[in-house]
Each structure stands twice: as structure tokens, then as C-alpha cells.
Design a protein around this motif. Structure first.
Motif, PDB file in Angstrom:
ATOM      1  N   LYS A 325       0.833  -1.206   0.000  1.00 22.51           N
ATOM      2  CA  LYS A 325       0.000   0.000   0.000  1.00 22.51           C
ATOM      3  C   LYS A 325       0.870   1.260   0.000  1.00 22.51           C
ATOM      4  O   LYS A 325       0.473   2.305   0.514  1.00 22.51           O
ATOM      5  CB  LYS A 325      -0.938  -0.014   1.213  1.00 22.51           C
ATOM      6  CG  LYS A 325      -1.902  -1.205   1.203  1.00 22.51           C
ATOM      7  CD  LYS A 325      -2.850  -1.214   2.390  1.00 22.51           C
ATOM      8  CE  LYS A 325      -3.806  -2.396   2.294  1.00 22.51           C
ATOM      9  NZ  LYS A 325      -4.749  -2.473   3.447  1.00 22.51           N
ATOM     10  N   ALA A 328      -0.894   4.089  -1.624  1.00 20.12           N
ATOM     11  CA  ALA A 328      -2.260   4.375  -1.175  1.00 20.12           C
ATOM     12  C   ALA A 328      -2.266   5.648  -0.333  1.00 20.12           C
ATOM     13  O   ALA A 328      -1.273   5.990   0.307  1.00 20.12           O
ATOM     14  CB  ALA A 328      -2.800   3.203  -0.367  1.00 20.12           C
ATOM     15  N   PRO A 354      -2.144   4.349   5.420  1.00 16.17           N
ATOM     16  CA  PRO A 354      -3.241   3.813   4.605  1.00 16.17           C
ATOM     17  C   PRO A 354      -4.145   2.927   5.458  1.00 16.17           C
ATOM     18  O   PRO A 354      -3.750   2.507   6.550  1.00 16.17           O
ATOM     19  CB  PRO A 354      -2.519   2.973   3.540  1.00 16.17           C
ATOM     20  CG  PRO A 354      -1.088   3.369   3.611  1.00 16.17           C
ATOM     21  CD  PRO A 354      -0.834   3.863   5.005  1.00 16.17           C
ATOM     22  N   ASP A 360      -2.132  -7.585   6.947  1.00 16.49           N
ATOM     23  CA  ASP A 360      -1.166  -6.722   6.272  1.00 16.49           C
ATOM     24  C   ASP A 360       0.185  -6.812   6.980  1.00 16.49           C
ATOM     25  O   ASP A 360       0.253  -6.943   8.216  1.00 16.49           O
ATOM     26  CB  ASP A 360      -1.630  -5.258   6.290  1.00 16.49           C
ATOM     27  CG  ASP A 360      -2.654  -4.955   5.201  1.00 16.49           C
ATOM     28  OD1 ASP A 360      -2.855  -5.811   4.310  1.00 16.49           O
ATOM     29  OD2 ASP A 360      -3.242  -3.852   5.233  1.00 16.49           O
TER      30      ASP A 360
END
Length: 419
Positions: A325, A328, A354, A360
Motif C-alpha cells: 500500500k 495508497a 493507509p 497486512d
């Protein structure tokens, strides 16, 4: 502003198949390139040597890499001396800089032929009584007061427990000479984690002037001046890092201005860098395993302050990248927390990141120095593995993760207790 990890999401997803999170991972290529740049910065000084501060990253594989790049070790304890010896680093390739030093540590340092750096005037007699004075000996200087660059106070040596006054320093050198010492070094450390190209040149000028005064007043000519550590890294992404080549040039200029005219142009310069050498080339990789929505938004990860103490200990900032990410928008505000029974067990507070989903992987940056090294076992937590991202892209485990058996190993008869 962002920092770029040296590992990708795809790499981590492959690594965790063998080595589960959390773990520290180091970048061999980055470490080697940085060591070479440092060497280049001080190549003008014939006797220059970097003594890596073992306390920053006490791992034999790291010491071996740096040894191959021409570095020695800066040790501050018995076990660090043993680790250096085991890696074939002995003699003048060791700088032993300690304080409140137990006798057995001086004995081992002398046995290994290390450069012994005395922290206090009373240590001169202590050394004599313990193991005798070696031919080469260093003394640590504390100028007192506050140390500043321009108008910015960097540190307060007058409050530090380290080093000698100038009067004590000169007295120590004289007594060491009378006790048979032949070569002398000067050492000082005045500020921690400086992000300015002016620190080393400013410190160097102070030490060079002391060297000139020492020669004039006692006839003792220093052979070595150790600038110690203190050159730091930018932990926040908005700061520009030190330019080690400019730093080297700045020290060179002062060397030519102060030492050369005084007939001291053959002095060898040493450094004892830890953070600068390793911090940017280490990541703590951890996985998001919980989320909590109360008065604030929390992301719980599988690492904790046991794996990285600095944020909990003194609110240190470490940048965080959510792998996959990177591009992002950082439109969520989180506290990123570990699982210790302490409210300061937070890697980030009110951090813009993000949106983080469970599973994650988070990279916590700049943990290559004073990361794993400061680990502990509070709450019965176990220290993580250390991995090396080798230059060829392969992964090597350079320290396995602790197990409960390791934790209980020092409890005599623990496994034999009947309940």
C-alpha cells in the motif's frame, strides 16, 4: 514524505513461509555500500579505522560483514569482547570503551590486545592493579558544560557520567607514560544521533586543540584521536541525512588547520559508529493481527516493545510502511500497538497511514541499530529471529527466534518440578 523499504510485499510473503513474523531483517548490500562510503570519506587519513559499535547490532554475521569491509569493533562488555574474538577480530582491531568497568573485562581486553579506553582518572590505578598498563592506551575526555553547534544545543556533557576533565586527562596521560605506556589515544563523545554535517568537524577541532595543548604542556604526542559515534540518521522522512563525504572533508580541513602546523599530522583518526552504519539497513517486519475501535483507532501487531524498545522508552519516531500500500493515500489515523501490559507499548501514535487490514505486513524502518539489541523478555515475551537479505537476494537466518525453553533455561530444575 515516504521512506522506501528494501523488501517488497512479495518478498515478505515468501519469507514468512519459513520465518514467521515478527523478525528483524538486514540489507547486506546497503551495509557494505555504506561502509565503503565511510572509508572513502576518511581515506585522506592514512591510519583511519572504523570500530563498529557492537552494542548497536550484536550479531556475529554483521560483525563478519563489517570486518570484510575493513572495520574493527567497539566493545563495551565482556561478552562483546568474546563475540569479537570468536569472529577473528582481536588486537588493535578492538576498541574497548567501557565505564564502571569490572576487573575481569580489563583483563580480557588486555589479553586480546585490544585498545583500552579509560573512562576515568581513577581507572589508571585500577588498571595498574588489575592487569597492568598496556603499551597503547586511550583516555576519554569530557569538556563539561553544554555542547552546541551554532545556536542549537545538541547535548549536555556536564551531566554525562562519561570521561575526564582536562586536568584529570593530562594527569592520567602523564601517569600512564610513567607506568610504561608508549602510544596514546584521545576519545570523546559529545552528542548522540546528530543529523548535521558539522558535528564531527566541530568535535574534531575541540579534540585536536586538546592534542596540541597536551604536547605543549607534557611533551606527550598522541598517536590516535577517536571521534567516537554520534553521527546519526534521519528517522523522519522529511529530514535530509548526513553527507559522510562532506563530513570527512570538514574534519580534513580542521586537521590541516590545527594538527599539521603543530607537528601532529601523523595522528590516525578513528570512529565508532553504530547507528550510522546499520540503522537504515534494518527493518522490523510485523503483521497486523487485531484492530480496535474505541476512543481511538488501534492496530495491534504481532511485534511489541520487546522487539523494538525505542518508541516505548523515549517516544522515538520510526517510519512505518504498509507493504503493498506504498502508493495508497494515508487517510487513516492509528495508534500501532504491541501486546505488552504497558500503555507505552506503541510503535506509532496518531500516525497517518493507509487503511490497514488484518494480515497486512508492516515494515518499521531504521531498526538496524538499537533495535534487536535492546530487546528484553518482559511479560515472558521472546526475542525474534534476525534475518539477512544477502546481496544475491537470498535469505539467511542469522539468529533464530527464542523459544520458551530458552526463556526457562536459566531456572535450575524448572522442567523437573512436579505439580
Amino acid at each position: 514524505m515516504m521512506k522506501t523499504p528494501f523488501v517488497t510485499k512479495a518478498q515478505i510473503e515468501e519469507i514468512v513461509k519459513t520465518y514467521p513474523t515478527p523478525f528483524h531483517i538486514y540489507d547486506e548490500k546497503g551495509i557494505r555500500e555504506n561502509a565503503r562510503k565511510l572509508k572513502q570519506a576518511f581515506a585522506w587519513n592514512k591510519g583511519y579505522k572504523e570500530y563498529f559499535a557492537v552494542k548497536a547490532t550484536p550479531n556475529p554475521t554483521i560483525l563478519k560483514i563489517l570486518k570484510e569491509e575493513g572495520c574493527g569493533t567497539d566493545c563495551s562488555s565482556y561478552t562483546e569482547l568474546l563475540m569479537s574474538e570468536k569472529m577473528g577480530i582481536t588486537g588493535s582491531d578492538i576498541m574497548f570503551s567501557s565505564n564502571d568497568t569490572p576487573a575481569e573485562e580489563f583483563v580480557l581486553a588486555k589479553k586480546l590486545g585490544a585498545n583500552i579506553n579509560l573512562d576515568d582518572y581513577t581507572h589508571v590505578q585500577f588498571l595498574k592493579d588489575t592487569c597492568g598498563v598496556p603499551e597503547t592506551v586511550f583516555c576519554r575526555y569530557n569538556p563539561g558544560g553544554t555542547f552546541s553547534i551554532s545556536t542549537t544545543i545538541m547535548d549536555n556533557p556536564g551531566d554525562a557520567k562519561y570521561g575526564m576533565t582536562k586536568e584529570q586527562l593530562f594527569k592520567a596521560y602523564t601517569e600512564l607514560r610513567d607506568a610504561g605506556a608508549k602510544k596514546f589515544g584521545l576519545h570523546s563523545f559529545l552528542a548522540s544521533n546528530t543529523v548535521t554535517n558539522d558535528y564531527y568537524p566541530t568535535l574534531a577541532k575541540i579534540l585536536f586543540e586538546v592534542a596540541v595543548e597536551l604536547k605543549e604542556k607534557t611533551g606527550i604526542k598522541l598517536s590516535y584521536i577517536n571521534l567516537s559515534g554520534g553521527v546519526g540518521i534521519p528517522y523522519t522522512p522529511d529530514k535530509e541525512g548526513n553527507d559522510i563525504l562532506k563530513i570527512g572533508e570538514g574534519v580534513h580541513k580542521v586537521f590541516d588547520e590545527v594538527l599539521v602546523p603543530a607537528g601532529l599530522g601523523d595522528i590516525s583518526l578513528f570512529t565508532e559508529l553504530g547507528r550510522f552504519m546499520l540503522a537504515p539497513y534494518g527493518h522490523l517486519v510485523t503483521k497486523a493481527i487485531h484492530e480496535k475501535h474505541i476512543y481511538k483507532e488501534y492496530i495491534g501487531v504481532d511485534a511489541c516493545a520487546v522487539n523494538l524498545m525505542r518508541p516505548a522508552m523515549y517516544g522515538a519516531y520510526h517510519h512505518i510502511t504498509v507493504l503493498g500500500k506504498e502508493n495508497a493515500p494515508c487517510d487513516h489515523t492509528y495508534d500501532v500497538t504491541g501486546s505488552l501490559c504497558e500503555n507505552n507499548d506503541k510503535f506509532a501514535i496518531d500516525r497517518k497511514l493507509p487503511k490497514i487490514d488484518m494480515g497486512d505486513y508492516l515494515v518499521i524502518h531504521d531498526t538496524g541499530a538499537h533495535g534487536f539489541a535492546m530487546g528484553y523478555n518482559y511479560n515472558g515475551k521472546l526475542k525474534s529471529a534476525e534475518l539477512l537479505l544477502c546481496e544475491d537476494g537470498s535469505i539467511k537466518q542469522i539468529r533464530r527466534a527464542e523459544t520458551p525453553e530458552d526463556y526457562f533455561a536459566t531456572l535450575d530444575g524448572f522442567w523437573d518440578v512436579e505439580v
